[in-house]
Design a protein around this motif. Structure first.
Motif, PDB file in Angstrom:
ATOM      1  N   HIS A  34      -7.133   7.045  29.782  1.00 59.60           N
ATOM      2  CA  HIS A  34      -6.151   8.126  29.938  1.00 59.60           C
ATOM      3  C   HIS A  34      -6.336   9.182  28.859  1.00 59.60           C
ATOM      4  N   PHE A  35      -6.551   8.730  27.629  1.00 56.32           N
ATOM      5  CA  PHE A  35      -6.702   9.693  26.534  1.00 56.32           C
ATOM      6  C   PHE A  35      -8.005  10.476  26.667  1.00 56.32           C
ATOM      7  N   ALA A  36      -9.052   9.829  27.153  1.00 57.96           N
ATOM      8  CA  ALA A  36     -10.311  10.542  27.363  1.00 57.96           C
ATOM      9  C   ALA A  36     -10.123  11.688  28.358  1.00 57.96           C
ATOM     10  N   GLY A  37      -9.346  11.436  29.396  1.00 58.92           N
ATOM     11  CA  GLY A  37      -9.054  12.489  30.359  1.00 58.92           C
ATOM     12  C   GLY A  37      -8.270  13.629  29.736  1.00 58.92           C
ATOM     13  N   LYS A  38      -7.310  13.286  28.895  1.00 55.47           N
ATOM     14  CA  LYS A  38      -6.510  14.319  28.214  1.00 55.47           C
ATOM     15  C   LYS A  38      -7.380  15.157  27.275  1.00 55.47           C
ATOM     16  N   GLN A  39      -8.324  14.513  26.599  1.00 56.04           N
ATOM     17  CA  GLN A  39      -9.207  15.250  25.698  1.00 56.04           C
ATOM     18  C   GLN A  39     -10.145  16.192  26.452  1.00 56.04           C
ATOM     19  N   ARG A  40     -10.518  15.818  27.659  1.00 60.53           N
ATOM     20  CA  ARG A  40     -11.332  16.730  28.464  1.00 60.53           C
ATOM     21  C   ARG A  40     -10.544  17.983  28.830  1.00 60.53           C
ATOM     22  N   GLU A  41      -9.244  17.809  29.051  1.00 61.14           N
ATOM     23  CA  GLU A  41      -8.386  18.954  29.380  1.00 61.14           C
ATOM     24  C   GLU A  41      -8.110  19.810  28.146  1.00 61.14           C
ATOM     25  N   LYS A  42      -7.868  19.136  27.016  1.00 58.30           N
ATOM     26  CA  LYS A  42      -7.494  19.824  25.778  1.00 58.30           C
ATOM     27  C   LYS A  42      -8.265  19.203  24.618  1.00 58.30           C
ATOM     28  N   PRO A  43      -9.471  19.704  24.361  1.00 58.91           N
ATOM     29  CA  PRO A  43     -10.331  19.103  23.328  1.00 58.91           C
ATOM     30  C   PRO A  43      -9.726  19.099  21.933  1.00 58.91           C
ATOM     31  N   GLN A  44      -8.701  19.924  21.688  1.00 59.84           N
ATOM     32  CA  GLN A  44      -8.129  20.013  20.341  1.00 59.84           C
ATOM     33  C   GLN A  44      -7.309  18.788  19.956  1.00 59.84           C
ATOM     34  N   ILE A  45      -6.811  18.030  20.950  1.00 59.87           N
ATOM     35  CA  ILE A  45      -5.969  16.891  20.594  1.00 59.87           C
ATOM     36  C   ILE A  45      -6.835  15.761  20.046  1.00 59.87           C
TER      37      ILE A  45
END
Length: 233
Positions: A34-45
């Motif tokens: 899940h977090f990998a997907g979020k990082q693809r959307e928003k690399p800054q997190i």
């Protein structure tokens, strides 16, 4: 939906305790994906360490709870999946900046953040920097978050002696009014000037709330409940 409940307190007893969160352990693989997907959307997190809480108790003029360390990925999954572990809550401080003409000052989160578009007071889930002598220093956390988001230091405002703890779902927002000796428009201009000097500011806009008609759907329920209570006094 359960309505928010507001407890006014003067003392916070927030001990940090060693504890392993079963949710984070048992669903570790799903959380990582899940977090990998979020990082693809928003690399800054990034997957930093933070503090969540459990066992909340309100006793007259006090609030106490036990905090434990976890990672941002587990927190984000817990939040995004609808708070599946109901024994845990996000207990954080908020600095309710209020101008001398009665306006509350709120910030709108930038699009690069995990809470893009949401509008609320300077705040942040406590992290390891907020631990002092084995307890969570919420007052210190508020000072730090206000400085980071607005450029205002503790010398720029007078903090009320009490906290309004707004219990709303899986959140306990410990809100302290910070009185600034400046009109609302001047305060907004000052904060906007500070944001303009930052390469990537956390906030994308500054909003003034002078009455309940200024509340919007982009403001979390714990924020609107607090402001409604303030204007009804």
């Amino acid at each position: 939906m359960t309505l928010p409940v507001i407890h006014r307190v003067t003392t916070l007893e927030l001990d940090v305790q060693p504890w392993s969160w079963p949710f984070a352990i048992e669903r570790g693989a799903e959380i990582t994906a899940h977090f990998a997907g979020k990082q693809r959307e928003k690399p800054q997190i990034w997957n930093g360490r933070l503090l969540l809480a459990r066992n909340p108790v309100f006793t007259g003029s006090g609030f106490r709870a036990g905090y434990f360390e976890t990672d941002f990925a587990s927190f984000l999954a817990w939040r995004d999946w609808g708070f599946p572990d109901r024994g845990i809550f996000n207990g954080f401080g908020m600095g309710a900046l209020r101008s001398n003409d009665g306006a509350f000052v709120l910030g709108e989160m930038g699009q690069h953040t995990a809470n893009a578009g949401r509008i609320y007071f300077p705040s942040g889930t406590p992290d390891l920097d907020d631990i002092c002598a084995g307890t969570v220093d919420i007052a210190g956390s508020v000072v730090r978050e206000v400085a980071e988001e607005t450029g205002l230091s503790a010398a720029d405002y007078r903090a009320d002696a009490h906290w309004d703890c707004v219990v709303s779902g899986a959140s306990v927002a410990m809100i302290q009014v910070l009185n600034v000796d400046s009109p609302g428009e001047a305060l907004r201009t000052r904060i906007e000037a500070n944001l303009a000097r930052q390469r990537q500011p956390e906030l994308s806009a500054v909003h003034l709330v002078r009455d309940i008609g200024d509340l919007t759907a982009a403001m979390p329920r714990f924020v609107t409940a607090f402001i409604e209570a303030q204007f009804s006094q």
